[in-house]
Scaffold this motif. Structure first.
Motif, short mmCIF file in Angstrom:
data_model
loop_
_atom_site.label_atom_id
_atom_site.label_comp_id
_atom_site.label_asym_id
_atom_site.label_seq_id
_atom_site.Cartn_x
_atom_site.Cartn_y
_atom_site.Cartn_z
N CYS A 66 -13.21 -26.04 38.47
CA CYS A 66 -13.48 -27.41 38.06
C CYS A 66 -13.87 -28.23 39.30
CB CYS A 66 -12.21 -28.00 37.43
SG CYS A 66 -12.24 -29.80 37.32
N ALA A 68 -13.68 -31.28 39.80
CA ALA A 68 -12.79 -32.42 40.06
C ALA A 68 -11.47 -31.98 40.69
CB ALA A 68 -12.53 -33.18 38.77
N CYS A 69 -10.82 -30.94 40.12
CA CYS A 69 -9.48 -30.59 40.60
C CYS A 69 -9.43 -29.20 41.24
CB CYS A 69 -8.46 -30.69 39.47
SG CYS A 69 -8.64 -29.39 38.23
N CYS A 89 -12.38 -29.28 31.75
CA CYS A 89 -11.25 -28.71 32.48
C CYS A 89 -9.98 -28.89 31.67
CB CYS A 89 -11.11 -29.40 33.83
SG CYS A 89 -9.69 -28.83 34.78
N CYS A 92 -7.38 -31.18 34.10
CA CYS A 92 -7.57 -32.61 34.35
C CYS A 92 -8.47 -33.28 33.31
CB CYS A 92 -8.11 -32.84 35.76
SG CYS A 92 -9.83 -32.35 35.99
#
Ligand SMILES: [Zn+2]
Length: 355
Positions: A66, A68-69, A89, A92
């Motif tokens: 992912c 983002a995370c 995801c 998150c």
């Protein structure tokens, strides 16, 4: 994007809105209608939905985490923009595509549009010309250029010159408002008004262009620029610049010096340092052609010149390599960041000339 220039640049504003579009009570004239339909046609050709080939390319990119995370538990989550695979995801809840966090993440402009831009850029065309050709606002050229710099940031990391290695420094003027004044007078010559760029070349065609962040080469700046980029035991051809000594001793190089007295007046083909002079000439020409642009990212420019002068020499192969590097480079460039930081200085120095 608002056009902040005092002058009315014909390319400074978006071409999508024409003056007569705002006149509600008046019917456009036939001439105006012709202009409108032509411009709309251009605009639509440039801002079409991604092609089948582009969607296949995007959907073929393997996702490992992912954006983002960084977790690996994500699921496919439908399609957008005519068929681009979306993901979500599970950790998150962020939704993303294969292009999230790459320079292509702004889906208003398809990747295919880059092909034309890169064609011109790799041809030593000026950015201003490219912006015109792409029929976008003129600021797009600068924005895309920053994206290009981001993609090429580490492009010279693994360069190693070997065999017969030629090195020589070249100098670029620093931007005008940083010119050092002494008693109110400009300093001349190789002073703090110039930035040194370490250049290298070998007989296998490898190129090296590293900004030394100093006006005069020192042992330290020379070592930082070339130290990891020359194979030990190579033969160094150079002008005998004092700071090259650190390379010769640390890397056990065979040194062949050509003094300027020896090379002065020689024809290019007879000058042993001709390959490196040629490299200087090309780099300077490229910078001259982009004269109106901010010089603060000199290494970015050098990386771009490196990319143009290095293998593969075919432009289409270069474009292929660029797109493939860009797809796997997870760095975003935000439009507002490029212009917030540089906007002021850019305008001030717009007419500063390149050397
Ligand atoms: Zn996540």
């Amino acid at each position: 994007m608002k056009n902040k220039s005092k002058h009315h640049s014909p390319w400074g504003t978006s071409l999508r809105i024409l003056p007569w579009d705002k006149q509600e009570d008046e019917e456009p004239t036939l001439t105006e209608k012709l202009i409108s339909s032509t411009v709309t046609e251009w605009y639509e050709a440039k801002h079409r939905e991604p092609s089948e080939e582009e969607i296949s390319l995007i959907n073929s990119i393997e996702i490992t985490e992912c954006p983002a995370c960084g977790k690996t538990s994500f699921v496919k989550f439908g399609f957008s923009h005519g068929g681009i695979q979306q993901y979500k995801c599970k950790e998150c809840n962020v939704r993303f595509t294969a292009l999230t966090n790459t320079i292509f993440q702004d889906r208003k402009i398809p990747i295919s549009e880059w092909i034309e831009y890169l064609m011109h850029l790799f041809e030593f065309h000026s950015i201003a010309t490219s912006a015109r050709d792409n029929r976008n606002a003129s600021s797009t050229g600068t924005y895309w250029l920053h994206k290009v710099f981001t993609v090429l940031e580490d492009i010279q990391k693994d360069v190693v010159l070997e065999g017969n290695v030629y090195i020589d420094e070249m100098f670029f003027p620093v931007i005008k408002n940083k010119t050092v004044l002494k008693d109110g007078k400009k300093l001349r010559g190789i002073s703090r008004n110039k930035i040194c760029v370490g250049c290298g070349y070998d007989d296998k065609g490898h190129v090296l262009l590293i900004v030394e962040n100093t006006s005069k080469p020192s042992d330290r700046s020379t070592w930082n620029a070339y130290g990891t980029h020359i194979k030990p035991e190579s033969t160094l051809h150079h002008d005998g610049e004092k700071s090259h000594g650190i390379l010769i001793s640390n890397l056990n190089l065979t040194s062949i010096v050509y003094t300027s007295e020896e090379t002065k007046g020689l024809k290019d083909e007879d000058n042993p340092l001709d390959p490196i002079n040629d490299l200087h000439g090309l780099a300077k020409r490229f910078m001259r052609e982009h004269g109106g642009y901010d010089r603060s990212n000199l290494q970015g420019w050098m990386n771009l010149i490196w990319f143009i002068l290095s293998e593969p020499y075919n432009r289409f192969e270069k474009i292929r390599n660029f797109i493939e590097i860009a797809i796997s480079t997870h760095k975003v460039v935000k439009y507002r960041d490029v212009f917030r930081k540089k906007g002021r200085r850019n305008r001030k120095n717009h007419h500063a000339s390149a050397n």
